[in-house]
Each structure stands twice: as C-alpha cells, then as structure tokens.
Design a protein around this motif. Structure first.
Motif, PDB file in Angstrom:
ATOM      1  N   GLU A 159      -3.185  36.653  13.094  1.00  0.00           N
ATOM      2  CA  GLU A 159      -2.266  37.354  13.984  1.00  0.00           C
ATOM      3  C   GLU A 159      -0.864  37.405  13.407  1.00  0.00           C
ATOM      4  OE1 GLU A 159      -2.586  35.623  17.887  1.00  0.00           O
ATOM      5  OE2 GLU A 159      -4.763  35.845  17.905  1.00  0.00           O
ATOM      6  N   GLY A 160      -0.765  37.541  12.085  1.00  0.00           N
ATOM      7  CA  GLY A 160       0.533  37.709  11.447  1.00  0.00           C
ATOM      8  C   GLY A 160       1.243  36.433  11.071  1.00  0.00           C
ATOM      9  N   GLY A 161       0.539  35.276  11.090  1.00  0.00           N
ATOM     10  CA  GLY A 161       1.155  34.019  10.675  1.00  0.00           C
ATOM     11  C   GLY A 161       1.660  34.097   9.245  1.00  0.00           C
ATOM     12  N   THR A 162       2.609  33.239   8.916  1.00  0.00           N
ATOM     13  CA  THR A 162       3.240  33.233   7.592  1.00  0.00           C
ATOM     14  C   THR A 162       2.587  32.185   6.701  1.00  0.00           C
ATOM     15  OG1 THR A 162       5.334  33.867   8.616  1.00  0.00           O
ATOM     16  CG2 THR A 162       5.440  32.928   6.381  1.00  0.00           C
ATOM     17  N   LEU A 163       2.141  32.598   5.515  1.00  0.00           N
ATOM     18  CA  LEU A 163       1.599  31.664   4.533  1.00  0.00           C
ATOM     19  C   LEU A 163       2.760  30.892   3.919  1.00  0.00           C
ATOM     20  CD1 LEU A 163      -0.753  30.540   2.825  1.00  0.00           C
ATOM     21  CD2 LEU A 163      -0.370  32.446   1.241  1.00  0.00           C
ATOM     22  N   ASP A 164       2.763  29.565   4.141  1.00  0.00           N
ATOM     23  CA  ASP A 164       3.839  28.714   3.632  1.00  0.00           C
ATOM     24  C   ASP A 164       3.502  28.085   2.288  1.00  0.00           C
ATOM     25  OD1 ASP A 164       5.509  29.072   5.920  1.00  0.00           O
ATOM     26  OD2 ASP A 164       4.286  27.608   6.992  1.00  0.00           O
ATOM     27  N   ARG A 165       2.258  27.625   2.137  1.00  0.00           N
ATOM     28  CA  ARG A 165       1.833  26.953   0.908  1.00  0.00           C
ATOM     29  C   ARG A 165       0.368  27.260   0.645  1.00  0.00           C
ATOM     30  NH1 ARG A 165       4.590  23.647   3.904  1.00  0.00           N
ATOM     31  NH2 ARG A 165       2.934  22.275   4.634  1.00  0.00           N
ATOM     32  N   GLU A 166       0.028  27.243  -0.640  1.00  0.00           N
ATOM     33  CA  GLU A 166      -1.363  27.421  -1.033  1.00  0.00           C
ATOM     34  C   GLU A 166      -1.667  26.493  -2.195  1.00  0.00           C
ATOM     35  OE1 GLU A 166      -3.276  31.357  -1.127  1.00  0.00           O
ATOM     36  OE2 GLU A 166      -3.747  30.925  -3.232  1.00  0.00           O
ATOM     37  N   ARG A 167      -2.786  25.807  -2.102  1.00  0.00           N
ATOM     38  CA  ARG A 167      -3.253  24.926  -3.172  1.00  0.00           C
ATOM     39  C   ARG A 167      -4.640  25.408  -3.587  1.00  0.00           C
ATOM     40  NH1 ARG A 167       1.386  24.242  -2.862  1.00  0.00           N
ATOM     41  NH2 ARG A 167       2.485  22.348  -2.263  1.00  0.00           N
ATOM     42  N   ASN A 168      -4.845  25.490  -4.899  1.00  0.00           N
ATOM     43  CA  ASN A 168      -6.090  26.027  -5.447  1.00  0.00           C
ATOM     44  C   ASN A 168      -6.792  24.969  -6.282  1.00  0.00           C
ATOM     45  OD1 ASN A 168      -5.991  29.040  -4.745  1.00  0.00           O
ATOM     46  ND2 ASN A 168      -3.953  28.625  -5.547  1.00  0.00           N
ATOM     47  N   GLY A 169      -8.065  24.713  -5.954  1.00  0.00           N
ATOM     48  CA  GLY A 169      -8.865  23.752  -6.698  1.00  0.00           C
ATOM     49  C   GLY A 169      -8.673  22.336  -6.186  1.00  0.00           C
ATOM     50  N   ARG A 170      -9.693  21.525  -6.423  1.00  0.00           N
ATOM     51  CA  ARG A 170      -9.667  20.143  -5.924  1.00  0.00           C
ATOM     52  C   ARG A 170      -8.481  19.337  -6.437  1.00  0.00           C
ATOM     53  NH1 ARG A 170     -15.955  18.204  -6.271  1.00  0.00           N
ATOM     54  NH2 ARG A 170     -16.643  19.270  -4.374  1.00  0.00           N
ATOM     55  N   ALA A 171      -8.109  19.522  -7.702  1.00  0.00           N
ATOM     56  CA  ALA A 171      -7.007  18.726  -8.265  1.00  0.00           C
ATOM     57  C   ALA A 171      -5.695  19.014  -7.536  1.00  0.00           C
ATOM     58  CB  ALA A 171      -6.866  18.991  -9.760  1.00  0.00           C
ATOM     59  N   GLU A 172      -5.375  20.286  -7.298  1.00  0.00           N
ATOM     60  CA  GLU A 172      -4.140  20.627  -6.574  1.00  0.00           C
ATOM     61  C   GLU A 172      -4.197  20.141  -5.134  1.00  0.00           C
ATOM     62  OE1 GLU A 172      -2.619  24.618  -6.547  1.00  0.00           O
ATOM     63  OE2 GLU A 172      -2.787  24.814  -8.719  1.00  0.00           O
ATOM     64  N   ILE A 173      -5.364  20.262  -4.511  1.00  0.00           N
ATOM     65  CA  ILE A 173      -5.517  19.811  -3.129  1.00  0.00           C
ATOM     66  C   ILE A 173      -5.337  18.296  -3.055  1.00  0.00           C
ATOM     67  CG2 ILE A 173      -7.164  19.582  -1.213  1.00  0.00           C
ATOM     68  CD1 ILE A 173      -8.238  22.405  -2.164  1.00  0.00           C
ATOM     69  N   GLU A 174      -5.927  17.578  -3.984  1.00  0.00           N
ATOM     70  CA  GLU A 174      -5.787  16.117  -4.011  1.00  0.00           C
ATOM     71  C   GLU A 174      -4.319  15.708  -4.171  1.00  0.00           C
ATOM     72  OE1 GLU A 174      -7.237  12.252  -6.619  1.00  0.00           O
ATOM     73  OE2 GLU A 174      -8.410  14.108  -6.740  1.00  0.00           O
ATOM     74  N   THR A 175      -3.616  16.361  -5.073  1.00  0.00           N
ATOM     75  CA  THR A 175      -2.199  16.059  -5.271  1.00  0.00           C
ATOM     76  C   THR A 175      -1.400  16.328  -4.001  1.00  0.00           C
ATOM     77  OG1 THR A 175      -2.331  16.512  -7.636  1.00  0.00           O
ATOM     78  CG2 THR A 175      -0.141  16.637  -6.627  1.00  0.00           C
ATOM     79  N   ALA A 176      -1.662  17.465  -3.369  1.00  0.00           N
ATOM     80  CA  ALA A 176      -0.943  17.802  -2.137  1.00  0.00           C
ATOM     81  C   ALA A 176      -1.222  16.790  -1.033  1.00  0.00           C
ATOM     82  CB  ALA A 176      -1.332  19.204  -1.678  1.00  0.00           C
ATOM     83  N   MET A 177      -2.468  16.371  -0.889  1.00  0.00           N
ATOM     84  CA  MET A 177      -2.826  15.413   0.154  1.00  0.00           C
ATOM     85  C   MET A 177      -2.205  14.045  -0.116  1.00  0.00           C
ATOM     86  SD  MET A 177      -4.313  17.280   2.302  1.00  0.00           S
ATOM     87  CE  MET A 177      -4.772  16.014   3.469  1.00  0.00           C
TER      88      MET A 177
END
Length: 157
Positions: free
Chosen positions: A51-69
C-alpha cells in the motif's frame, strides 16, 4: 492457493517463523539467517509495501542478513512476541506465502540509569520456497506499522 496447507507444511513454516524470532532474541544471527535461502532477501519497510510503504533497507543473501541481525546486539534485551500467522501453500506445493504479526520490544540501558523500550508493531510478509532442505524464506518484507518508545520502570538485569 490452497485454502488449507498441509499440517506438515504449516508446522514447518511456523517453526521457521519462530526460529527467526528466537535467533533474534538470543543473539544468534546465524540461526536467524538460516531460515532464508542462500540468496534470500530481507526488506524493511515503513508501512505496508502493498500500500505504498517506503523501502528503508534491503539485505541480500544469508551473509548480509546475518550481519544485519547482529546489529540487534546494541540492545540490552529484545523480545519478539509473535502473534497470529496466516500461511498459504500454493497449489504447486513448491511455494507459499505467509503473514505474521509481531510486537518486538528493544530495551536500551542509558548512561543516566534509565531504560527505554522501543516497541515495534510489525508484520512479516513472507515468500517461502520448498528446497531440498525443506521450506526456506526467499523473501521477507518486514512492514513496520508503528513504533512506540516507552520508559521501563523496573527492568531486570
């Protein structure tokens, strides 16, 4: 979409939803990332992406997701209280979608001795893929519906 997923599919997907939250709260970012496919995507939106929400951040792949978490370690305590989930396994049996409500608490101890709780009211909008290792997240769109910051009167250590 199938009106009712098989009990085994629903149970496995629900378990992975819970594993993500447990990994976040127990400071185990590798566990949290393990629910994704190798090339999985984590997207964080302000508002509903449908419904038009704004994408603030995107992480791609397990390694980036793990770092972000791993960034959750800046909080003294987190608590992801999962609410209702709706799970739809597609007719092909190889993909599914789900929506899960969550109230996520993030406690911060400040230098002046006070403690605040950043409470996020969020929904996980998930795209699941059946892999050789079972169900995995291909994409999670985390929709932040609102945030409330509160003082904590009697925190535990």
């Amino acid at each position: 979409m199938s009106p009712l997923p098989s009990v085994d599919d629903e149970r496995e997907i629900r378990r992975l939803i819970e594993t993500y939250a447990r990994g976040a709260d127990r400071r185990q970012p590798a566990l949290t990332a393990s629910v994704f496919t190798d090339d999985g995507v984590l997207q964080i939106y302000t508002g509903d992406p449908n419904e038009g929400g704004t994408l603030d951040r995107e992480r791609n792949g397990r390694a980036e997701i793990e770092t972000a978490m791993g960034g959750l370690a800046r909080y003294r305590v987190t608590f992801h209280g999962l609410q209702q989930s709706t799970i739809d396994v597609h007719d092909d049996g190889a993909s599914a979608t789900s929506e899960t409500y969550c109230v996520a608490h993030h406690l911060t101890h400040h230098d002046d001795g006070t403690v605040s709780d950043r409470v996020m009211f969020i929904r996980y909008l998930d795209d699941w893929i059946r892999t050789a290792d079972g169900w995995r997240l291909g994409r999670r769109r985390l929709a932040v519906d609102w945030i409330d910051t509160r003082s904590v009167a009697h925190p535990t250590e």
